[in-house]
Design a protein around this motif. Structure first.
Motif, mmCIF file in Angstrom:
data_model
loop_
_atom_site.group_PDB
_atom_site.id
_atom_site.type_symbol
_atom_site.label_atom_id
_atom_site.label_comp_id
_atom_site.label_asym_id
_atom_site.label_seq_id
_atom_site.Cartn_x
_atom_site.Cartn_y
_atom_site.Cartn_z
ATOM 1 N N LYS A 118 0.794 -1.138 -0.061
ATOM 2 C CA LYS A 118 0.047 0.029 0.096
ATOM 3 C C LYS A 118 0.758 1.215 0.035
ATOM 4 O O LYS A 118 2.078 1.411 0.434
ATOM 5 N N GLU A 119 0.193 2.376 -0.592
ATOM 6 C CA GLU A 119 0.969 3.392 -0.437
ATOM 7 C C GLU A 119 1.132 4.062 0.964
ATOM 8 O O GLU A 119 0.139 4.129 1.577
ATOM 9 N N HIS A 120 2.332 4.668 1.018
ATOM 10 C CA HIS A 120 2.813 5.614 2.181
ATOM 11 C C HIS A 120 2.084 6.903 2.199
ATOM 12 O O HIS A 120 2.126 7.410 1.209
ATOM 13 N N TYR A 121 1.935 7.362 3.383
ATOM 14 C CA TYR A 121 1.265 8.835 3.573
ATOM 15 C C TYR A 121 0.219 9.486 2.610
ATOM 16 O O TYR A 121 0.289 10.233 2.148
ATOM 17 N N ALA A 122 -0.759 8.442 2.375
ATOM 18 C CA ALA A 122 -1.784 8.740 1.727
ATOM 19 C C ALA A 122 -3.103 9.228 2.399
ATOM 20 O O ALA A 122 -4.114 9.481 1.616
ATOM 21 N N ALA A 126 -2.152 9.868 8.151
ATOM 22 C CA ALA A 126 -0.550 9.509 8.249
ATOM 23 C C ALA A 126 0.274 11.090 8.256
ATOM 24 O O ALA A 126 1.331 10.894 8.842
ATOM 25 N N TRP A 127 -0.034 11.902 7.523
ATOM 26 C CA TRP A 127 0.750 13.343 7.504
ATOM 27 C C TRP A 127 0.596 13.759 8.908
ATOM 28 O O TRP A 127 1.748 14.318 9.367
ATOM 29 N N ILE A 133 5.354 13.317 15.066
ATOM 30 C CA ILE A 133 6.719 12.490 15.335
ATOM 31 C C ILE A 133 7.864 13.321 15.198
ATOM 32 O O ILE A 133 8.684 13.548 15.610
ATOM 33 N N GLY A 134 7.783 14.056 13.927
ATOM 34 C CA GLY A 134 9.052 14.872 13.516
ATOM 35 C C GLY A 134 8.881 16.040 14.353
ATOM 36 O O GLY A 134 10.087 16.955 14.315
ATOM 37 N N GLY A 135 8.183 16.440 15.292
ATOM 38 C CA GLY A 135 8.001 17.524 16.110
ATOM 39 C C GLY A 135 7.817 18.991 15.072
ATOM 40 O O GLY A 135 8.058 19.966 15.567
#
Length: 135
Positions: A118-122, A126-127, A133-135
């Motif tokens: 499956k596609e990531h960040y769809a 997800a975003w 997580i990235g802060g």
């Protein structure tokens, strides 16, 4: 001198007003740490079970993310307000464990997408999770 109850206040309000900020924060932390932990554990277990009604690889994603966000991060914030070196160390340890569990949850969902081709960040979910997580 009238009691705070007789004056329309809450019971114990006079005693609470004599407490220092640190004592008030310590009392709040003592009252909330167990309920927050129990709620977080129950919520994590329920969310892990919910998608498939059993434990599957994907279950690790909501389980670890919920554990990181609720019992660990919330208790870390509460204990930091108490102050003091030991509580600051505990705060750092709880948040470090929370970050670790978030990364585990990220790995689980990334690997799950790979396994299912499956596609990531769809999705917005997800975003938003990636930004969180990235802060």
């Amino acid at each position: 001198q009238q009691s705070s109850v007789a004056m329309g206040g809450e019971p114990g309000a006079a005693a609470a007003s004599k407490m220092s900020a640190r004592e008030r924060h310590a009392a709040t932390y003592a009252r909330l740490r167990a309920p927050v932990a129990v709620f977080g554990l129950v919520a994590a277990a329920y969310l892990a079970w919910l998608p498939a009604r059993t434990w599957v690889w994907f279950s690790g994603h909501p389980f670890t993310m919920t554990l990181a966000a609720v019992p660990l991060a919330v208790n870390a914030a509460l204990v930091k307000k108490v102050g003091g070196f030991d509580n600051t160390v505990l705060h750092g340890n709880l948040l470090s464990l929370a970050v670790f569990l978030m990364l585990v949850g990220f790995y689980v969902i990334y690997e799950n997408k790979e396994r299912m081709n499956k596609e990531h960040y769809a999705t917005w979910h997800a975003w938003i999770g990636l930004v969180a997580i990235g802060g």
